[in-house]
Design a protein around this motif. Structure first.
Motif, PDB file in Angstrom:
ATOM      1  N   HIS A   1       0.806  -1.073   0.002  1.00 49.51           N
ATOM      2  CA  HIS A   1      -0.131  -0.182   0.081  1.00 49.51           C
ATOM      3  C   HIS A   1       0.731   1.236  -0.090  1.00 49.51           C
ATOM      4  O   HIS A   1       2.025   1.143   0.587  1.00 49.51           O
ATOM      5  CB  HIS A   1      -0.908   0.135   1.326  1.00 49.51           C
ATOM      6  N   PRO A   2       0.427   2.233  -0.805  1.00 53.52           N
ATOM      7  CA  PRO A   2       1.211   3.576  -0.744  1.00 53.52           C
ATOM      8  C   PRO A   2       1.692   3.901   0.813  1.00 53.52           C
ATOM      9  O   PRO A   2       0.797   3.877   1.579  1.00 53.52           O
ATOM     10  CB  PRO A   2       0.255   4.475  -1.304  1.00 53.52           C
ATOM     11  N   GLY A   3       2.979   4.361   0.847  1.00 50.78           N
ATOM     12  CA  GLY A   3       3.449   4.618   2.121  1.00 50.78           C
ATOM     13  C   GLY A   3       4.163   3.743   2.827  1.00 50.78           C
ATOM     14  O   GLY A   3       4.803   3.769   3.882  1.00 50.78           O
ATOM     15  N   VAL A   4       3.910   2.320   2.498  1.00 52.70           N
ATOM     16  CA  VAL A   4       4.533   1.083   2.883  1.00 52.70           C
ATOM     17  C   VAL A   4       5.962   0.705   2.402  1.00 52.70           C
ATOM     18  O   VAL A   4       5.946   0.609   1.280  1.00 52.70           O
ATOM     19  CB  VAL A   4       3.653  -0.026   3.054  1.00 52.70           C
ATOM     20  N   THR A   5       6.844   0.528   3.299  1.00 50.74           N
ATOM     21  CA  THR A   5       8.091  -0.070   2.464  1.00 50.74           C
ATOM     22  C   THR A   5       8.264  -1.381   2.670  1.00 50.74           C
ATOM     23  O   THR A   5       7.775  -2.235   3.189  1.00 50.74           O
ATOM     24  CB  THR A   5       9.326   0.886   3.301  1.00 50.74           C
TER      25      THR A   5
ATOM     26  N   ALA B   1       5.541  -3.032  -6.202  1.00 49.25           N
ATOM     27  CA  ALA B   1       4.516  -2.423  -6.937  1.00 49.25           C
ATOM     28  C   ALA B   1       3.564  -2.009  -5.771  1.00 49.25           C
ATOM     29  O   ALA B   1       3.465  -2.257  -4.595  1.00 49.25           O
ATOM     30  CB  ALA B   1       3.768  -3.558  -7.796  1.00 49.25           C
ATOM     31  N   ARG B   2       2.933  -0.821  -6.300  1.00 48.09           N
ATOM     32  CA  ARG B   2       1.823  -0.281  -5.153  1.00 48.09           C
ATOM     33  C   ARG B   2       0.301  -0.629  -5.510  1.00 48.09           C
ATOM     34  O   ARG B   2      -0.116  -0.688  -6.707  1.00 48.09           O
ATOM     35  CB  ARG B   2       2.106   1.303  -5.484  1.00 48.09           C
ATOM     36  N   THR B   3      -0.295  -0.849  -4.433  1.00 51.41           N
ATOM     37  CA  THR B   3      -1.698  -0.970  -4.574  1.00 51.41           C
ATOM     38  C   THR B   3      -2.483   0.295  -5.247  1.00 51.41           C
ATOM     39  O   THR B   3      -2.046   1.361  -4.985  1.00 51.41           O
ATOM     40  CB  THR B   3      -2.514  -1.078  -3.315  1.00 51.41           C
ATOM     41  N   ARG B   4      -3.204  -0.142  -6.242  1.00 54.11           N
ATOM     42  CA  ARG B   4      -3.684   1.162  -7.115  1.00 54.11           C
ATOM     43  C   ARG B   4      -4.420   2.130  -6.402  1.00 54.11           C
ATOM     44  O   ARG B   4      -5.106   1.736  -5.649  1.00 54.11           O
ATOM     45  CB  ARG B   4      -4.555   0.468  -8.381  1.00 54.11           C
ATOM     46  N   GLU B   5      -4.547   3.326  -6.806  1.00 55.01           N
ATOM     47  CA  GLU B   5      -5.418   4.199  -6.395  1.00 55.01           C
ATOM     48  C   GLU B   5      -6.755   4.048  -6.731  1.00 55.01           C
ATOM     49  O   GLU B   5      -7.053   3.712  -7.895  1.00 55.01           O
ATOM     50  CB  GLU B   5      -4.981   5.608  -6.983  1.00 55.01           C
ATOM     51  N   PRO B   6      -7.760   4.567  -5.717  1.00 58.67           N
ATOM     52  CA  PRO B   6      -9.100   4.323  -6.415  1.00 58.67           C
ATOM     53  C   PRO B   6      -9.576   5.531  -7.127  1.00 58.67           C
ATOM     54  O   PRO B   6      -8.728   6.426  -7.034  1.00 58.67           O
ATOM     55  CB  PRO B   6      -9.776   4.447  -4.698  1.00 58.67           C
ATOM     56  N   THR B   7     -10.501   5.369  -7.911  1.00 55.30           N
ATOM     57  CA  THR B   7     -11.135   6.344  -8.955  1.00 55.30           C
ATOM     58  C   THR B   7     -11.899   7.360  -7.811  1.00 55.30           C
ATOM     59  O   THR B   7     -12.146   7.166  -6.769  1.00 55.30           O
ATOM     60  CB  THR B   7     -11.826   5.773  -9.920  1.00 55.30           C
ATOM     61  N   ALA B   8     -12.053   8.325  -8.542  1.00 54.68           N
ATOM     62  CA  ALA B   8     -13.057   9.138  -7.787  1.00 54.68           C
ATOM     63  C   ALA B   8     -14.289   8.795  -7.363  1.00 54.68           C
ATOM     64  O   ALA B   8     -14.880   8.828  -6.325  1.00 54.68           O
ATOM     65  CB  ALA B   8     -13.097  10.684  -8.371  1.00 54.68           C
ATOM     66  N   ALA B   9     -14.987   7.851  -8.416  1.00 50.50           N
ATOM     67  CA  ALA B   9     -16.181   7.536  -8.253  1.00 50.50           C
ATOM     68  C   ALA B   9     -16.154   6.251  -7.066  1.00 50.50           C
ATOM     69  O   ALA B   9     -16.949   6.066  -6.323  1.00 50.50           O
ATOM     70  CB  ALA B   9     -16.747   6.761  -9.375  1.00 50.50           C
ATOM     71  N   GLU B  10     -15.070   5.369  -6.846  1.00 53.88           N
ATOM     72  CA  GLU B  10     -14.754   4.388  -5.897  1.00 53.88           C
ATOM     73  C   GLU B  10     -14.858   4.950  -4.474  1.00 53.88           C
ATOM     74  O   GLU B  10     -15.352   4.635  -3.700  1.00 53.88           O
ATOM     75  CB  GLU B  10     -13.666   3.713  -6.250  1.00 53.88           C
ATOM     76  N   LEU B  11     -14.169   6.029  -4.751  1.00 49.35           N
ATOM     77  CA  LEU B  11     -13.939   6.704  -3.412  1.00 49.35           C
ATOM     78  C   LEU B  11     -15.353   7.560  -2.891  1.00 49.35           C
ATOM     79  O   LEU B  11     -15.521   7.453  -1.655  1.00 49.35           O
ATOM     80  CB  LEU B  11     -12.923   7.870  -3.436  1.00 49.35           C
TER      81      LEU B  11
END
Length: 255
Positions: free
Chosen positions: A203-207, A226-236
């Protein structure tokens, strides 16, 4: 798809990662256990997996997708315990269970900590974990990734891992299907030659160091995972405004 510029919390990344576990499953029953997995299943239903079946946690299939804590207003079908078990044995369910302990091959423990004859901690018991892992797809949700959870060897096998299933033979491996493990640090699966756990994304921010230090067994972690993908505006928006407007997700995952 439009991306959001609003700060995404760790809990929201976990909801999204759990939702992705049901991607491509088709018309199966989603059985999430926990706040974040429940949100994940409902998010998947509202976005990329409309065929998923959801229950009210008792005996009804829901025809709508209510917010956490709200009652469904549309009943799609009746699913009493007997029919639920028939669905489990037929493999038409994808459950996301919890784990008090999990090892590198996906063996899960929710029964006791310590020697079974004289346990230091008594937990839930085996419950339906063996039948789940031998008859339908299984994923795991672990809200606090720590060495005492990600262990070298579980104290008791409840959910069956890849090594145990292989040792038991074809009857155990025929429908054995461990999909993924989602924790508050990242996403993991077993797509390796020996079917041991690997990192899919952090997840973003995790090393990488943070994941290694929170895991008791040797877990290969890329230097720059690899980073867990960002949510879209609709998902958020669905997570925050529709599915969990009271923010219960933040109580299950520490910032």
């Amino acid at each position: 798809m439009t991306r959001t510029t609003t700060a995404v919390t760790r809990a929201e990344y976990c909801v999204l990662a759990c939702a992705e576990a049901w991607r491509g499953d088709g018309e199966v029953l989603a059985s999430p256990m926990g706040t974040v997995p429940t949100l994940g299943a409902r998010l998947a239903k509202l976005t990329f997996a409309p065929e998923l079946l959801l229950t009210d946690g008792e005996a009804l299939l829901m025809g709508d997708v209510p917010a956490l804590g709200e009652r469904s207003s549309v009943t799609e079908g009746w699913l009493p315990y007997r029919r639920h078990l028939t669905m489990v044995m037929g493999g038409r369910r994808h459950v996301m269970m919890g784990a008090s302990q999990i090892d590198r091959f996906g063996n899960q423990n929710i029964s006791c900590v310590g020697d079974w004859h004289h346990p230091a901690r008594q937990l839930l018991g085996v419950r339906g974990a063996p039948a789940n892992t031998l008859n339908n797809p299984v994923s795991y949700w672990i809200p606090r990734h720590a060495k005492r959870v990600f262990v070298e060897r579980v104290d008791m096998v409840c959910g069956v891992g890849h090594d145990r299933a292989a040792a038991a033979g074809p009857a155990a491996t025929r429908f054995h299907d461990l999909r993924r493990v989602v924790s508050n640090l990242g996403v993991f699966d077993f797509a390796t030659p020996d079917r041991s756990m690997r990192v899919v994304s952090a997840h973003p921010g995790v090393t990488a160091a943070e994941i290694r230090e929170a895991t008791s067994f040797a877990l290969p972690v890329p230097a720059d995972p690899a980073r867990t993908r960002e949510p879209t505006a609709a998902e958020l928006r669905l997570i925050r405004d529709v599915l969990d407007p009271t923010g219960l997700r933040e109580g299950e995952v520490r910032p």
